[in-house]
Scaffold this motif. Structure first.
Motif, PDB file in Angstrom:
ATOM      1  N   ASP A 119       0.867  -1.183   0.000  1.00  0.00           N
ATOM      2  CA  ASP A 119       0.000   0.000   0.000  1.00  0.00           C
ATOM      3  C   ASP A 119       0.902   1.231   0.000  1.00  0.00           C
ATOM      4  N   VAL A 120       0.931   1.912  -1.133  1.00  0.00           N
ATOM      5  CA  VAL A 120       1.826   3.065  -1.297  1.00  0.00           C
ATOM      6  C   VAL A 120       1.161   4.337  -0.750  1.00  0.00           C
ATOM      7  N   GLY A 121       1.901   5.086   0.086  1.00  0.00           N
ATOM      8  CA  GLY A 121       1.370   6.328   0.658  1.00  0.00           C
ATOM      9  C   GLY A 121       0.225   6.053   1.609  1.00  0.00           C
ATOM     10  N   SER A 122       0.460   5.158   2.540  1.00  0.00           N
ATOM     11  CA  SER A 122      -0.608   4.649   3.408  1.00  0.00           C
ATOM     12  C   SER A 122      -1.177   5.724   4.339  1.00  0.00           C
ATOM     13  N   GLY A 123      -0.380   6.684   4.764  1.00  0.00           N
ATOM     14  CA  GLY A 123      -0.868   7.802   5.578  1.00  0.00           C
ATOM     15  C   GLY A 123      -1.519   7.347   6.874  1.00  0.00           C
ATOM     16  N   ALA A 124      -2.837   7.569   6.979  1.00  0.00           N
ATOM     17  CA  ALA A 124      -3.588   7.142   8.161  1.00  0.00           C
ATOM     18  C   ALA A 124      -3.733   5.616   8.224  1.00  0.00           C
ATOM     19  N   PRO A 154       6.441   7.718   3.510  1.00  0.00           N
ATOM     20  CA  PRO A 154       7.702   8.448   3.727  1.00  0.00           C
ATOM     21  C   PRO A 154       7.758   9.296   5.006  1.00  0.00           C
ATOM     22  N   MET A 155       6.593   9.742   5.537  1.00  0.00           N
ATOM     23  CA  MET A 155       6.630  10.697   6.648  1.00  0.00           C
ATOM     24  C   MET A 155       6.767   9.996   7.995  1.00  0.00           C
ATOM     25  N   ALA A 156       7.803  10.437   8.767  1.00  0.00           N
ATOM     26  CA  ALA A 156       8.124   9.752  10.029  1.00  0.00           C
ATOM     27  C   ALA A 156       6.934   9.706  10.980  1.00  0.00           C
ATOM     28  N   ARG A 202       9.393   2.782   5.839  1.00  0.00           N
ATOM     29  CA  ARG A 202       9.473   4.217   5.594  1.00  0.00           C
ATOM     30  C   ARG A 202      10.226   4.471   4.291  1.00  0.00           C
ATOM     31  N   GLY A 203       9.608   5.158   3.366  1.00  0.00           N
ATOM     32  CA  GLY A 203      10.292   5.476   2.116  1.00  0.00           C
ATOM     33  C   GLY A 203       9.307   5.922   1.057  1.00  0.00           C
ATOM     34  N   ARG A 204       9.871   6.296  -0.082  1.00  0.00           N
ATOM     35  CA  ARG A 204       9.076   6.726  -1.235  1.00  0.00           C
ATOM     36  C   ARG A 204       9.089   5.613  -2.275  1.00  0.00           C
ATOM     37  N   ALA A 238      -3.107   2.209  -3.901  1.00  0.00           N
ATOM     38  CA  ALA A 238      -2.807   3.616  -3.587  1.00  0.00           C
ATOM     39  C   ALA A 238      -4.110   4.387  -3.565  1.00  0.00           C
ATOM     40  N   ARG A 239      -4.241   5.257  -2.562  1.00  0.00           N
ATOM     41  CA  ARG A 239      -5.453   6.076  -2.429  1.00  0.00           C
ATOM     42  C   ARG A 239      -5.034   7.503  -2.131  1.00  0.00           C
ATOM     43  N   ALA A 240      -5.466   8.426  -2.963  1.00  0.00           N
ATOM     44  CA  ALA A 240      -5.224   9.857  -2.753  1.00  0.00           C
ATOM     45  C   ALA A 240      -3.737  10.172  -2.646  1.00  0.00           C
ATOM     46  N   VAL A 241      -2.929   9.560  -3.500  1.00  0.00           N
ATOM     47  CA  VAL A 241      -1.476   9.786  -3.421  1.00  0.00           C
ATOM     48  C   VAL A 241      -0.981  10.716  -4.528  1.00  0.00           C
ATOM     49  N   ALA A 242      -1.413  10.509  -5.758  1.00  0.00           N
ATOM     50  CA  ALA A 242      -0.908  11.330  -6.873  1.00  0.00           C
ATOM     51  C   ALA A 242      -1.791  11.114  -8.103  1.00  0.00           C
TER      52      ALA A 242
HETATM   53  C1  SAM Z   1      -3.233  12.528   0.885  1.00  0.00           C
HETATM   54  S1  SAM Z   1      -2.319  11.325   1.732  1.00  0.00           S
HETATM   55  C2  SAM Z   1      -3.362   9.888   1.556  1.00  0.00           C
HETATM   56  C3  SAM Z   1      -3.108   8.900   2.646  1.00  0.00           C
HETATM   57  C4  SAM Z   1      -3.991   7.638   2.586  1.00  0.00           C
HETATM   58  N1  SAM Z   1      -3.642   6.818   1.436  1.00  0.00           N
HETATM   59  C5  SAM Z   1      -5.464   8.003   2.598  1.00  0.00           C
HETATM   60  O1  SAM Z   1      -6.159   7.708   1.639  1.00  0.00           O
HETATM   61  O2  SAM Z   1      -5.902   8.591   3.578  1.00  0.00           O
HETATM   62  C6  SAM Z   1      -0.954  10.943   0.628  1.00  0.00           C
HETATM   63  C7  SAM Z   1       0.105  10.106   1.300  1.00  0.00           C
HETATM   64  O3  SAM Z   1       1.040   9.695   0.308  1.00  0.00           O
HETATM   65  C8  SAM Z   1       2.340   9.809   0.845  1.00  0.00           C
HETATM   66  N2  SAM Z   1       3.273   9.942  -0.302  1.00  0.00           N
HETATM   67  C9  SAM Z   1       3.493  11.052  -1.053  1.00  0.00           C
HETATM   68  N3  SAM Z   1       4.407  10.794  -2.008  1.00  0.00           N
HETATM   69  C10 SAM Z   1       4.777   9.487  -1.856  1.00  0.00           C
HETATM   70  C11 SAM Z   1       5.693   8.650  -2.548  1.00  0.00           C
HETATM   71  N4  SAM Z   1       6.434   9.115  -3.553  1.00  0.00           N
HETATM   72  N5  SAM Z   1       5.816   7.360  -2.140  1.00  0.00           N
HETATM   73  C12 SAM Z   1       5.077   6.903  -1.106  1.00  0.00           C
HETATM   74  N6  SAM Z   1       4.179   7.659  -0.423  1.00  0.00           N
HETATM   75  C13 SAM Z   1       4.039   8.948  -0.793  1.00  0.00           C
HETATM   76  C14 SAM Z   1       2.265  11.033   1.756  1.00  0.00           C
HETATM   77  O4  SAM Z   1       3.281  11.065   2.739  1.00  0.00           O
HETATM   78  C15 SAM Z   1       0.870  10.871   2.363  1.00  0.00           C
HETATM   79  O5  SAM Z   1       0.893  10.138   3.570  1.00  0.00           O
END
Ligand code: SAM
Length: 226
Positions: A73-78, A99-101, A122-124, A142-146
């Motif tokens: 799960d990329v950019g898992s956030g919460a 990536p965010m500590a 932890r990483g990108r 991935a959800r709401a990442v890019a």
């Molecule tokens: C808007 S948040 C969404 C978090 C979660 N997926 C959600 O739906 O609530 C985007 C997340 O993607 C992470 N993120 C941004 N660029 C990333 C990258 N290149 N690789 C992995 N994670 C990344 C951010 O740190 C952030 O936690």
């Protein structure tokens, strides 16, 4: 629908989606309700709609994930969608990449408190070390990442050939595909397909974009062909 009616509908859906694991899902919702806003993980308006907009909406994508799959799960956030997936599908082997500590700390606490068997990295997604560590996944979520083009460039290299990128996209799905399909192709993806998950249990199903990772990147044309 009355408030009580809405609460009953959520409870019914939660029981269907999480089955025997519904108590853990409730534990996750409580953690988000108590700490999500103060820790900058969710907006204040989300607190009253955690189940339908976040937790159930994330878990239902499990219907597109094969038994025993290795998922990143990329950019898992919460923890979305990775934590609801880990609760509803203990057969999956799940890595949460973030990536965010301070978000990594949060995810680690959630995994401990709910006794979830997940790995947190932890990483990108685009970093070489990350690709080496978590690559060759059966499924990347991935959800709401890019936007789709960037997401494909980051995530498809983490997917094994024949595996899937599963991007939760909502109403923008078709438009993003139209705009970004060439970039998806260049990143090694097949034709994106829009699908709905959770139609049987949710009033508003989850819209996902499914992209298969092709066996090999298409050859790039250098110069004119004779
Ligand atoms: C808007 S948040 C969404 C978090 C979660 N997926 C959600 O739906 O609530 C985007 C997340 O993607 C992470 N993120 C941004 N660029 C990333 C990258 N290149 N690789 C992995 N994670 C990344 C951010 O740190 C952030 O936690």
């Amino acid at each position: 629908m009355s408030l009580d009616g809405a609460a009953v509908a959520v409870r019914t859906a939660a029981t269907k989606v999480f089955g025997d694991h519904v108590d853990k899902a409730e534990g996750y919702v409580e953690l988000l309700r108590e700490h999500g806003v103060e820790r900058g993980l969710i907006g204040p308006r989300e607190v009253d709609r955690l189940w339908e907009r976040h937790v159930l909406n994330s878990a239902v994508i499990g219907e597109r994930i094969p038994e025993g799959a290795r998922v990143v799960d990329v950019g898992s956030g919460a923890g979305l969608p990775g934590v609801p997936l880990a609760i509803s599908r203990p057969d999956l082997d799940i890595v949460l990449l973030e990536p965010m500590a301070r978000r990594v700390d949060w995810l680690t606490e959630v995994a401990e408190k709910l006794d979830l068997s997940i790995i947190i990295v932890r990483g990108r997604a685009e970093e070489r070390e990350v690709r080496e560590q978590v690559g060759d996944a059966d499924v990347v979520t991935a959800r709401a990442v890019a936007p789709l083009a960037r997401l494909a460039g980051w995530c498809l290299p983490l997917v094994r050939p024949g595996g899937l990128l599963l991007a939760l996209k909502g109403a923008s799905a078709a438009e993003e595909i139209e705009r970004d399909q060439l970039a998806v192709r260049r990143a090694g993806g097949g034709s994106p397909v829009v699908a709905e998950c959770g139609s049987a249990v949710l009033e508003v199903p989850t819209t996902v974009v499914l992209i298969e990772r092709l066996a090999a990147k298409p050859a790039r044309h250098r110069g004119r062909q004779k």
